[in-house]
Design a protein around this motif. Structure first.
Motif, short mmCIF file in Angstrom:
data_model
loop_
_atom_site.label_atom_id
_atom_site.label_comp_id
_atom_site.label_asym_id
_atom_site.label_seq_id
_atom_site.Cartn_x
_atom_site.Cartn_y
_atom_site.Cartn_z
N TYR A 123 0.86 -1.18 0.00
CA TYR A 123 0.00 0.00 0.00
C TYR A 123 0.89 1.22 0.00
CZ TYR A 123 0.69 0.79 5.05
OH TYR A 123 1.22 1.05 6.28
N ASP A 124 0.39 2.27 -0.60
CA ASP A 124 1.19 3.47 -0.77
C ASP A 124 0.72 4.52 0.23
OD1 ASP A 124 3.18 4.97 -1.90
OD2 ASP A 124 1.88 5.81 -3.45
N ASP A 125 1.64 4.98 1.06
CA ASP A 125 1.28 6.00 2.05
C ASP A 125 2.11 7.26 1.83
OD1 ASP A 125 3.69 5.03 2.88
OD2 ASP A 125 3.14 4.80 4.98
N ASP A 126 2.43 7.56 0.56
CA ASP A 126 3.24 8.74 0.27
C ASP A 126 2.54 10.02 0.69
OD1 ASP A 126 5.45 7.47 -0.67
OD2 ASP A 126 4.79 7.49 -2.76
N ASP A 127 1.18 10.04 0.60
CA ASP A 127 0.46 11.25 0.98
C ASP A 127 0.50 11.45 2.49
OD1 ASP A 127 -0.49 10.81 -1.68
OD2 ASP A 127 -2.19 9.73 -0.84
N GLU A 128 0.63 10.34 3.21
CA GLU A 128 0.55 10.39 4.66
C GLU A 128 1.88 10.83 5.25
OE1 GLU A 128 -0.37 7.28 8.21
OE2 GLU A 128 -1.43 7.03 6.32
N ASP A 129 1.87 12.02 5.83
CA ASP A 129 3.06 12.55 6.47
C ASP A 129 2.97 12.21 7.95
OD1 ASP A 129 5.47 13.86 6.55
OD2 ASP A 129 4.56 15.83 6.86
N VAL A 130 3.98 11.56 8.48
CA VAL A 130 3.95 11.17 9.88
C VAL A 130 4.38 12.35 10.74
CG1 VAL A 130 4.89 9.59 11.59
CG2 VAL A 130 4.43 8.78 9.28
N GLU A 131 3.47 12.77 11.60
CA GLU A 131 3.77 13.89 12.50
C GLU A 131 4.73 13.42 13.58
OE1 GLU A 131 0.60 16.16 14.18
OE2 GLU A 131 -0.64 15.87 12.41
N ASP A 132 5.53 14.33 14.06
CA ASP A 132 6.43 14.08 15.19
C ASP A 132 7.45 12.97 14.93
OD1 ASP A 132 5.15 16.07 16.65
OD2 ASP A 132 3.68 14.67 17.46
N LEU A 133 7.79 12.72 13.67
CA LEU A 133 8.84 11.75 13.35
C LEU A 133 10.05 12.53 12.88
CD1 LEU A 133 9.84 8.83 12.95
CD2 LEU A 133 8.96 8.97 10.61
N GLU A 134 11.14 12.33 13.59
CA GLU A 134 12.40 12.98 13.23
C GLU A 134 13.44 11.90 13.01
OE1 GLU A 134 13.33 15.47 16.56
OE2 GLU A 134 11.39 16.51 16.48
N TYR A 135 14.41 12.22 12.17
CA TYR A 135 15.51 11.27 11.96
C TYR A 135 16.78 12.04 11.69
CZ TYR A 135 14.74 12.08 6.97
OH TYR A 135 14.59 12.66 5.73
N ASP A 136 17.89 11.37 11.97
CA ASP A 136 19.20 11.93 11.69
C ASP A 136 20.21 10.80 11.56
OD1 ASP A 136 19.71 11.08 14.28
OD2 ASP A 136 20.10 13.05 15.11
N THR A 137 21.44 11.17 11.30
CA THR A 137 22.51 10.20 11.22
C THR A 137 23.20 10.15 12.58
OG1 THR A 137 22.82 10.76 8.91
CG2 THR A 137 24.61 9.54 9.98
N PRO A 138 23.27 8.97 13.20
CA PRO A 138 23.92 8.91 14.51
C PRO A 138 25.40 9.20 14.40
CG PRO A 138 23.35 6.71 13.74
CD PRO A 138 22.79 7.68 12.74
N PRO A 139 25.98 9.78 15.45
CA PRO A 139 27.43 10.04 15.42
C PRO A 139 28.18 8.70 15.41
CG PRO A 139 26.55 10.50 17.60
CD PRO A 139 25.38 10.19 16.71
N PRO A 140 29.38 8.69 14.84
CA PRO A 140 30.13 7.43 14.82
C PRO A 140 30.49 6.98 16.22
CG PRO A 140 31.47 9.24 13.99
CD PRO A 140 30.10 9.79 14.24
N GLU A 141 30.52 5.69 16.39
CA GLU A 141 30.89 5.12 17.68
C GLU A 141 32.38 5.37 17.90
OE1 GLU A 141 29.06 2.82 19.78
OE2 GLU A 141 27.23 3.39 18.71
N PRO A 142 32.77 5.74 19.11
CA PRO A 142 34.21 5.92 19.35
C PRO A 142 34.90 4.56 19.27
CG PRO A 142 32.98 6.16 21.40
CD PRO A 142 31.98 6.01 20.29
N SER A 143 36.04 4.56 18.61
CA SER A 143 36.78 3.30 18.52
C SER A 143 38.02 3.42 19.40
CB SER A 143 37.17 3.00 17.07
OG SER A 143 37.98 4.03 16.59
N TYR A 144 38.26 2.36 20.08
CA TYR A 144 39.40 2.33 21.00
C TYR A 144 40.46 1.40 20.43
CZ TYR A 144 36.02 4.34 24.18
OH TYR A 144 35.09 5.15 24.75
N SER A 145 41.67 1.85 20.48
CA SER A 145 42.75 0.96 20.05
C SER A 145 43.67 0.75 21.25
CB SER A 145 43.52 1.55 18.87
OG SER A 145 44.22 2.69 19.29
N TYR A 146 44.29 -0.40 21.27
CA TYR A 146 45.17 -0.71 22.39
C TYR A 146 46.38 0.21 22.41
CZ TYR A 146 42.41 -4.84 23.22
OH TYR A 146 41.37 -5.68 23.51
N ALA A 147 46.82 0.62 21.24
CA ALA A 147 48.01 1.46 21.17
C ALA A 147 47.76 2.82 21.83
CB ALA A 147 48.43 1.66 19.72
N SER A 148 46.59 3.41 21.61
CA SER A 148 46.34 4.73 22.16
C SER A 148 45.87 4.68 23.60
CB SER A 148 45.30 5.46 21.31
OG SER A 148 44.07 4.78 21.39
#
Length: 149
Positions: A118-143
């Motif tokens: 079913y096509d819900d292109d007309d239906e705009d979802v209120e109160d829905l926000e999205y973004d790109t999450p920040p990268p996870e910090p990576s830990y190395s043994y050397a640092s």
């Protein structure tokens, strides 16, 4: 026992019901209202009133999940592909819930690969926000190794 018959009968209980509904399931709210406030209404009356007050936002609707899946898939095909984090009505949406819904929708035929039953292109979802999450910090043994031997 007080039984509401008019919309005005609900107004004095609006805040109480709203607060309870954020913490409890509807059946529990109904029991609490009956015991503590001697207020007795049917489940249908509660559902109608919650919808009227816009308190029926506790659960994620199928159309909202479908909008998230479409957005997620679109962002995954961009160059470069992007991960997506969703917030619905001020609450973060667990990616596992989206994946679980997507699997069920595929089984039910609501989604077929990239086609939508079913096509819900007309239906705009209120109160829905999205973004790109920040990268996870990576830990190395050397640092992170500051050990002295």
């Amino acid at each position: 026992m007080f039984r509401p018959t008019k919309p005005e009968d609900w107004e004095p209980y609006r805040d109480i019901i709203g607060d309870l509904y954020t913490m409890m399931k509807l059946k529990e709210v109904m029991a609490e209202m009956q015991i503590r406030h001697h207020f007795k209404a049917t489940e249908k009356q509660y559902k109608t009133q919650l919808k009227k007050w816009n308190f029926d936002t506790k659960y994620t609707k199928a159309s909202e999940y479908m909008a998230m899946i479409k957005t997620k898939r679109r962002r995954e095909t961009e160059n470069p592909p992007k991960q997506t984090r969703f917030v619905l009505r001020g609450r973060p949406v667990d990616p596992k819930d989206i994946t679980r819904f997507e699997k069920r929708a595929l089984k039910k035929g609501m989604i077929k690969g990239d086609e939508w039953a079913y096509d819900d292109d007309d239906e705009d979802v209120e109160d829905l926000e999205y973004d790109t999450p920040p990268p996870e910090p990576s830990y190395s043994y050397a640092s992170s190794s500051h050990y002295q031997y």
